[in-house]
Design an enzyme around this catalytic site. Structure first.
Site, PDB file in Angstrom:
ATOM      1  N   HIS A 111       9.144  -3.613   3.367  1.00 38.79           N
ATOM      2  CA  HIS A 111       8.748  -3.798   1.964  1.00 38.79           C
ATOM      3  C   HIS A 111       9.976  -4.094   1.099  1.00 38.79           C
ATOM      4  O   HIS A 111       9.938  -4.936   0.202  1.00 38.79           O
ATOM      5  CB  HIS A 111       8.091  -2.523   1.420  1.00 38.79           C
ATOM      6  CG  HIS A 111       6.832  -2.126   2.106  1.00 38.79           C
ATOM      7  ND1 HIS A 111       6.721  -0.971   2.846  1.00 38.79           N
ATOM      8  CD2 HIS A 111       5.614  -2.720   2.150  1.00 38.79           C
ATOM      9  CE1 HIS A 111       5.500  -0.865   3.325  1.00 38.79           C
ATOM     10  NE2 HIS A 111       4.805  -1.913   2.922  1.00 38.79           N
ATOM     11  N   LEU A 151       6.700   3.030   1.546  1.00 38.79           N
ATOM     12  CA  LEU A 151       7.617   1.888   1.633  1.00 38.79           C
ATOM     13  C   LEU A 151       8.673   2.079   2.718  1.00 38.79           C
ATOM     14  O   LEU A 151       9.180   3.180   2.921  1.00 38.79           O
ATOM     15  CB  LEU A 151       8.291   1.662   0.281  1.00 38.79           C
ATOM     16  CG  LEU A 151       7.349   1.400  -0.897  1.00 38.79           C
ATOM     17  CD1 LEU A 151       8.165   1.146  -2.167  1.00 38.79           C
ATOM     18  CD2 LEU A 151       6.395   0.248  -0.629  1.00 38.79           C
ATOM     19  N   HIS A 152       8.984   0.980   3.399  1.00 35.91           N
ATOM     20  CA  HIS A 152      10.041   0.971   4.405  1.00 35.91           C
ATOM     21  C   HIS A 152      10.879  -0.291   4.203  1.00 35.91           C
ATOM     22  O   HIS A 152      10.627  -1.069   3.258  1.00 35.91           O
ATOM     23  CB  HIS A 152       9.435   1.042   5.823  1.00 35.91           C
ATOM     24  CG  HIS A 152       8.363   0.024   6.065  1.00 35.91           C
ATOM     25  ND1 HIS A 152       8.608  -1.329   6.090  1.00 35.91           N
ATOM     26  CD2 HIS A 152       7.028   0.167   6.261  1.00 35.91           C
ATOM     27  CE1 HIS A 152       7.480  -1.976   6.327  1.00 35.91           C
ATOM     28  NE2 HIS A 152       6.495  -1.096   6.420  1.00 35.91           N
ATOM     29  N   GLN A 178     -10.432  -2.612   2.367  1.00 35.81           N
ATOM     30  CA  GLN A 178      -9.955  -3.297   3.575  1.00 35.81           C
ATOM     31  C   GLN A 178      -9.944  -2.375   4.794  1.00 35.81           C
ATOM     32  O   GLN A 178      -9.488  -2.775   5.860  1.00 35.81           O
ATOM     33  CB  GLN A 178      -8.590  -3.936   3.339  1.00 35.81           C
ATOM     34  CG  GLN A 178      -7.422  -2.985   3.147  1.00 35.81           C
ATOM     35  CD  GLN A 178      -6.156  -3.719   2.720  1.00 35.81           C
ATOM     36  OE1 GLN A 178      -6.022  -4.160   1.592  1.00 35.81           O
ATOM     37  NE2 GLN A 178      -5.208  -3.853   3.642  1.00 35.81           N
ATOM     38  N   SER A 229       4.212   0.979   8.080  1.00 35.97           N
ATOM     39  CA  SER A 229       3.944   2.324   7.536  1.00 35.97           C
ATOM     40  C   SER A 229       3.236   3.178   8.578  1.00 35.97           C
ATOM     41  O   SER A 229       3.283   4.403   8.523  1.00 35.97           O
ATOM     42  CB  SER A 229       3.086   2.229   6.278  1.00 35.97           C
ATOM     43  OG  SER A 229       3.710   1.386   5.346  1.00 35.97           O
ATOM     44  N   ARG A 230       2.548   2.523   9.525  1.00 33.38           N
ATOM     45  CA  ARG A 230       1.797   3.283  10.540  1.00 33.38           C
ATOM     46  C   ARG A 230       2.696   3.793  11.665  1.00 33.38           C
ATOM     47  O   ARG A 230       2.236   4.607  12.473  1.00 33.38           O
ATOM     48  CB  ARG A 230       0.658   2.431  11.111  1.00 33.38           C
ATOM     49  CG  ARG A 230      -0.447   2.186  10.093  1.00 33.38           C
ATOM     50  CD  ARG A 230      -1.646   1.473  10.695  1.00 33.38           C
ATOM     51  NE  ARG A 230      -2.785   1.526   9.806  1.00 33.38           N
ATOM     52  CZ  ARG A 230      -3.225   0.507   9.040  1.00 33.38           C
ATOM     53  NH1 ARG A 230      -2.603  -0.653   9.075  1.00 33.38           N
ATOM     54  NH2 ARG A 230      -4.273   0.659   8.252  1.00 33.38           N
ATOM     55  N   GLY A 253       4.759 -10.153   3.882  1.00 33.58           N
ATOM     56  CA  GLY A 253       5.543 -10.098   5.120  1.00 33.58           C
ATOM     57  C   GLY A 253       4.860 -10.871   6.240  1.00 33.58           C
ATOM     58  O   GLY A 253       3.633 -10.892   6.349  1.00 33.58           O
ATOM     59  N   MET A 288       0.849  -1.195   0.000  1.00 29.64           N
ATOM     60  CA  MET A 288       0.000   0.000   0.000  1.00 29.64           C
ATOM     61  C   MET A 288       0.888   1.250   0.000  1.00 29.64           C
ATOM     62  O   MET A 288       0.456   2.337   0.379  1.00 29.64           O
ATOM     63  CB  MET A 288      -0.944  -0.014   1.200  1.00 29.64           C
ATOM     64  CG  MET A 288      -1.896  -1.213   1.167  1.00 29.64           C
ATOM     65  SD  MET A 288      -3.456  -0.974   2.013  1.00 29.64           S
ATOM     66  CE  MET A 288      -2.932  -0.683   3.674  1.00 29.64           C
ATOM     67  N   GLN A 339      -2.810 -12.457   7.869  1.00 30.44           N
ATOM     68  CA  GLN A 339      -3.021 -12.135   6.449  1.00 30.44           C
ATOM     69  C   GLN A 339      -2.297 -13.154   5.556  1.00 30.44           C
ATOM     70  O   GLN A 339      -2.846 -13.615   4.548  1.00 30.44           O
ATOM     71  CB  GLN A 339      -2.506 -10.727   6.150  1.00 30.44           C
ATOM     72  CG  GLN A 339      -2.477 -10.388   4.669  1.00 30.44           C
ATOM     73  CD  GLN A 339      -2.096  -8.943   4.399  1.00 30.44           C
ATOM     74  OE1 GLN A 339      -2.930  -8.070   4.514  1.00 30.44           O
ATOM     75  NE2 GLN A 339      -0.852  -8.691   4.027  1.00 30.44           N
TER      76      GLN A 339
HETATM   77  O1  PAF Z   1      -0.244  -5.927   3.590  1.00 31.64           O
HETATM   78  C1  PAF Z   1      -0.649  -4.977   2.894  1.00 31.64           C
HETATM   79  O2  PAF Z   1       0.027  -3.976   2.712  1.00 31.64           O
HETATM   80  C2  PAF Z   1      -2.017  -5.051   2.243  1.00 31.64           C
HETATM   81  O3  PAF Z   1      -2.933  -5.700   3.068  1.00 31.64           O
HETATM   82  C3  PAF Z   1      -1.985  -5.706   0.843  1.00 31.64           C
HETATM   83  C4  PAF Z   1      -1.541  -7.160   0.908  1.00 31.64           C
HETATM   84  C5  PAF Z   1      -1.039  -4.931  -0.068  1.00 31.64           C
HETATM   85  C6  PAF Z   1      -3.377  -5.674   0.228  1.00 31.64           C
HETATM   86  O4  PAF Z   1      -3.853  -4.368   0.089  1.00 31.64           O
END
Ligand code: PAF
Length: 290
Positions: free
Chosen positions: A42, A38-39, A66, A191-192, A152, A35, A158
């Site tokens: 990622h 990036l860090h 989501q 990212s948060r 990750g 999303m 997830q």
């Molecule tokens: O993990 C994430 O950043 C998101 O949930 C993903 C897998 C890119 C789906 O939007």
């Protein structure tokens, strides 16, 4: 290092053409769904993809489906220019950065019903979250047709959900799950994290510290899950972090809660530090039985 900016692709049709050309040349395709913002976490996925695949696609899309209405969709960091600059050093071929209308055009009304393993933990606290994740990930997999897709382990549930979905829906892509990347002081990259004030950033260390404490207890022979969870909770109390969605010790395959630790278990945490919701996890391994 020579930097070569990746080609920015905004539509599914253009992505399909680009990856079809690469496939026709016999290249394997790696997809890193993100999303953005990036860090190093990622970038470790990107490195795994460029090491294992001939052609790497990074998708950058803040997926609205989501996020619940009260969550941080609007304020989620969007840093495309910086993300592209970062990726220029990583041998990425394509960055797929579609608009919301491209991914969800008018009339789009089909969603993936997530698997059983999505029900507990994140699924219980964020009811439509995995419906949105499964839908966008399946759409990205269909658009990029990757050989391998990289995720990750920080989003432990997830990863399980996506693996199960790919298996259940006969998706011909290998799902690769890569280790959590942490800051030197233990905070899992997210990212948060940039939402945290300096005081909250210090408080947030309780997540990794409590996981480390749990790891030490279990490695030392503690087999009572309730005792391990109580020790973790005590650290949260001491840190003044009281807004906890869950602290759980669970089976790493099914996420069913564990009472007695007789083999590897996963410790999972979700809590709010200030207004920022953070998650983290770690596999805990008991000593070998003699
Ligand atoms: O993990 C994430 O950043 C998101 O949930 C993903 C897998 C890119 C789906 O939007």
């Amino acid at each position: 290092m020579t930097s070569l900016a990746p080609q920015l692709i905004p539509t599914c049709a253009e992505l399909a053409t680009a990856v079809a050309q690469a496939s026709q040349q016999g290249k394997t395709i790696g997809l890193v769904p993100t999303m953005g913002a990036l860090h190093a976490g990622h970038l470790s996925l990107v490195k795994a993809s460029t090491a294992e695949c001939d052609c790497t696609v990074v998708s950058i899309f803040v997926n609205p489906t989501q996020f619940a209405p009260h969550e941080d969709l609007e304020k989620y960091p969007r840093t495309l220019k910086r993300d592209l600059e970062l990726l220029a050093d990583y041998n990425v071929d394509f960055v797929f950065s579609p608009s919301a209308d491209e991914m969800y055009p008018a009339g789009c009304s089909t969603f993936v019903d997530p698997p059983e393993v999505a029900r507990s933990l994140e699924g219980a606290f964020r009811p439509d979250h995995f419906r949105g994740v499964c839908t966008i990930v399946l759409k990205l997999l269909n658009a990029a047709r990757p050989t391998i897709a990289f995720f990750g382990r920080k989003d432990f549930q997830q990863a399980l959900v996506i693996r199960r979905m790919a298996e259940d829906l006969n998706v011909p892509t290998n799902i690769s799950v890569q280790p959590i990347i942490r800051e030197p002081d233990g905070l899992a990259m997210s990212s948060r994290n940039q939402y945290l004030s300096p005081e909250e950033r210090a408080q947030a260390l309780v997540l990794s510290r409590s996981l480390h404490a749990a790891e030490t207890l279990v490695a030392g022979g503690e087999s009572d899950a309730a005792a391990v969870l109580a020790a973790m909770k005590e650290l949260f109390d001491q840190a003044g972090v009281t807004d906890i969605d869950y602290l759980s010790l669970a089976c790493p395959d099914t996420l069913a809660p564990v009472q007695t630790i007789a083999g590897p278990v996963v410790a999972l945490i979700a809590c709010r530090v200030g207004a920022t919701r953070l998650i983290d996890n770690q596999i805990l391994t008991p000593p070998p039985q003699i």
